[in-house]
Design a protein around this motif. Structure first.
Motif, PDB file in Angstrom:
ATOM      1  N   ILE A 150       7.063   4.425   0.948  1.00 41.37           N
ATOM      2  CA  ILE A 150       6.695   3.389  -0.123  1.00 41.37           C
ATOM      3  C   ILE A 150       6.565   2.670   1.283  1.00 41.37           C
ATOM      4  O   ILE A 150       5.547   1.323   1.046  1.00 41.37           O
ATOM      5  CB  ILE A 150       6.552   2.654  -1.478  1.00 41.37           C
ATOM      6  CG1 ILE A 150       7.064   4.012  -2.269  1.00 41.37           C
ATOM      7  CG2 ILE A 150       6.405   1.153  -1.261  1.00 41.37           C
ATOM      8  CD1 ILE A 150       6.831   4.378  -3.576  1.00 41.37           C
ATOM      9  N   GLN A 151       7.948   1.962   1.674  1.00 39.51           N
ATOM     10  CA  GLN A 151       8.132   1.528   2.772  1.00 39.51           C
ATOM     11  C   GLN A 151       7.084   1.466   3.860  1.00 39.51           C
ATOM     12  O   GLN A 151       6.653   0.258   4.757  1.00 39.51           O
ATOM     13  CB  GLN A 151       9.468   0.875   2.980  1.00 39.51           C
ATOM     14  CG  GLN A 151       9.969  -0.255   4.802  1.00 39.51           C
ATOM     15  CD  GLN A 151      10.043  -1.379   3.838  1.00 39.51           C
ATOM     16  OE1 GLN A 151      10.269  -1.201   1.978  1.00 39.51           O
ATOM     17  NE2 GLN A 151       9.603  -2.736   4.215  1.00 39.51           N
ATOM     18  N   ARG A 162       3.626  -0.342   2.596  1.00 37.88           N
ATOM     19  CA  ARG A 162       3.442  -1.825   2.423  1.00 37.88           C
ATOM     20  C   ARG A 162       3.563  -2.266   4.526  1.00 37.88           C
ATOM     21  O   ARG A 162       3.068  -2.708   4.480  1.00 37.88           O
ATOM     22  CB  ARG A 162       5.416  -1.968   1.782  1.00 37.88           C
ATOM     23  CG  ARG A 162       4.896  -1.841   0.543  1.00 37.88           C
ATOM     24  CD  ARG A 162       6.050  -2.247  -0.115  1.00 37.88           C
ATOM     25  NE  ARG A 162       5.679  -2.429  -1.611  1.00 37.88           N
ATOM     26  CZ  ARG A 162       6.871  -1.931  -2.650  1.00 37.88           C
ATOM     27  NH1 ARG A 162       8.315  -2.605  -1.734  1.00 37.88           N
ATOM     28  NH2 ARG A 162       6.428  -1.549  -3.929  1.00 37.88           N
ATOM     29  N   ASP A 163       4.398  -1.561   5.495  1.00 33.52           N
ATOM     30  CA  ASP A 163       4.681  -1.618   6.446  1.00 33.52           C
ATOM     31  C   ASP A 163       3.116  -1.822   7.165  1.00 33.52           C
ATOM     32  O   ASP A 163       3.124  -3.094   8.310  1.00 33.52           O
ATOM     33  CB  ASP A 163       5.754  -1.462   7.620  1.00 33.52           C
ATOM     34  CG  ASP A 163       7.206  -1.512   7.318  1.00 33.52           C
ATOM     35  OD1 ASP A 163       6.993  -2.395   6.307  1.00 33.52           O
ATOM     36  OD2 ASP A 163       7.832  -1.089   7.324  1.00 33.52           O
ATOM     37  N   ALA A 164       2.387  -0.524   6.843  1.00 34.15           N
ATOM     38  CA  ALA A 164       0.815  -0.959   7.228  1.00 34.15           C
ATOM     39  C   ALA A 164      -0.219  -1.550   6.819  1.00 34.15           C
ATOM     40  O   ALA A 164      -0.741  -2.247   7.601  1.00 34.15           O
ATOM     41  CB  ALA A 164       0.792   0.825   7.479  1.00 34.15           C
ATOM     42  N   GLU A 165       0.323  -2.153   6.287  1.00 32.19           N
ATOM     43  CA  GLU A 165      -0.911  -3.288   4.943  1.00 32.19           C
ATOM     44  C   GLU A 165       0.257  -4.520   5.846  1.00 32.19           C
ATOM     45  O   GLU A 165      -1.197  -5.631   5.814  1.00 32.19           O
ATOM     46  CB  GLU A 165       0.576  -3.385   3.612  1.00 32.19           C
ATOM     47  CG  GLU A 165      -0.631  -2.589   2.846  1.00 32.19           C
ATOM     48  CD  GLU A 165      -0.519  -2.380   1.314  1.00 32.19           C
ATOM     49  OE1 GLU A 165      -0.084  -3.607   1.489  1.00 32.19           O
ATOM     50  OE2 GLU A 165      -1.031  -1.877   0.120  1.00 32.19           O
ATOM     51  N   GLU A 166       1.481  -4.951   6.480  1.00 33.17           N
ATOM     52  CA  GLU A 166       0.779  -6.515   6.613  1.00 33.17           C
ATOM     53  C   GLU A 166       0.040  -6.731   8.379  1.00 33.17           C
ATOM     54  O   GLU A 166       0.064  -7.642   9.246  1.00 33.17           O
ATOM     55  CB  GLU A 166       2.583  -6.334   6.565  1.00 33.17           C
ATOM     56  CG  GLU A 166       3.207  -6.616   5.391  1.00 33.17           C
ATOM     57  CD  GLU A 166       4.731  -6.457   5.467  1.00 33.17           C
ATOM     58  OE1 GLU A 166       5.190  -6.277   7.366  1.00 33.17           O
ATOM     59  OE2 GLU A 166       5.576  -7.007   4.749  1.00 33.17           O
ATOM     60  N   VAL A 167       0.562  -5.530   8.908  1.00 32.19           N
ATOM     61  CA  VAL A 167      -0.026  -4.882  10.463  1.00 32.19           C
ATOM     62  C   VAL A 167      -1.723  -5.201  10.401  1.00 32.19           C
ATOM     63  O   VAL A 167      -2.528  -5.455   9.903  1.00 32.19           O
ATOM     64  CB  VAL A 167      -0.189  -3.814  11.540  1.00 32.19           C
ATOM     65  CG1 VAL A 167      -0.735  -3.420  12.101  1.00 32.19           C
ATOM     66  CG2 VAL A 167       1.300  -4.037  11.686  1.00 32.19           C
ATOM     67  N   VAL A 191      15.054   8.484  -1.718  1.00 31.40           N
ATOM     68  CA  VAL A 191      15.194   7.886   0.026  1.00 31.40           C
ATOM     69  C   VAL A 191      13.957   8.017   0.519  1.00 31.40           C
ATOM     70  O   VAL A 191      13.120   7.141   0.792  1.00 31.40           O
ATOM     71  CB  VAL A 191      16.359   9.022   1.105  1.00 31.40           C
ATOM     72  CG1 VAL A 191      15.994   8.156   2.082  1.00 31.40           C
ATOM     73  CG2 VAL A 191      17.791   8.375   0.240  1.00 31.40           C
ATOM     74  N   GLN A 192      13.370  10.070   0.543  1.00 28.17           N
ATOM     75  CA  GLN A 192      12.303   9.856   1.422  1.00 28.17           C
ATOM     76  C   GLN A 192      10.796   9.194   0.267  1.00 28.17           C
ATOM     77  O   GLN A 192       9.797   8.568   1.202  1.00 28.17           O
ATOM     78  CB  GLN A 192      11.405  11.063   1.418  1.00 28.17           C
ATOM     79  CG  GLN A 192      13.271  12.248   2.261  1.00 28.17           C
ATOM     80  CD  GLN A 192      12.819  13.727   2.088  1.00 28.17           C
ATOM     81  OE1 GLN A 192      11.810  14.682   0.933  1.00 28.17           O
ATOM     82  NE2 GLN A 192      13.036  14.339   2.613  1.00 28.17           N
TER      83      GLN A 192
END
Length: 64
Positions: A55-56, A59-64, A49-50
């Motif tokens: 990883i999530q 990925r969120d940081a790449e989208e911003v 889970v960690q």
């Protein structure tokens, strides 16, 4: 069992390097390390889970 065909006239150092690379890719080393010590299933799940959260977050940081 890993099989590395050695070509005629090939340097043995080069064949060893290919063997090592193939060994790492097969994750045999990871399996050996996990079998050394027993981990409770809850700890294994928590680690998964960690890792997924990390990883999530990437990925969120790449989208911003």
């Amino acid at each position: 069992m890993l099989i590395i065909p050695v070509k005629e006239g090939e340097n043995i150092d080069r064949a060893l390097k290919r063997y090592k690379r193939k060994f790492v890719k097969t994750t045999v080393k990871n399996q050996l390390n996990t079998r050394k010590q027993f981990n409770k299933p809850s700890i294994v799940r928590r680690a998964q889970v960690q890792k997924a959260q990390y990883i999530q977050g990437l990925r969120d940081a790449e989208e911003v």
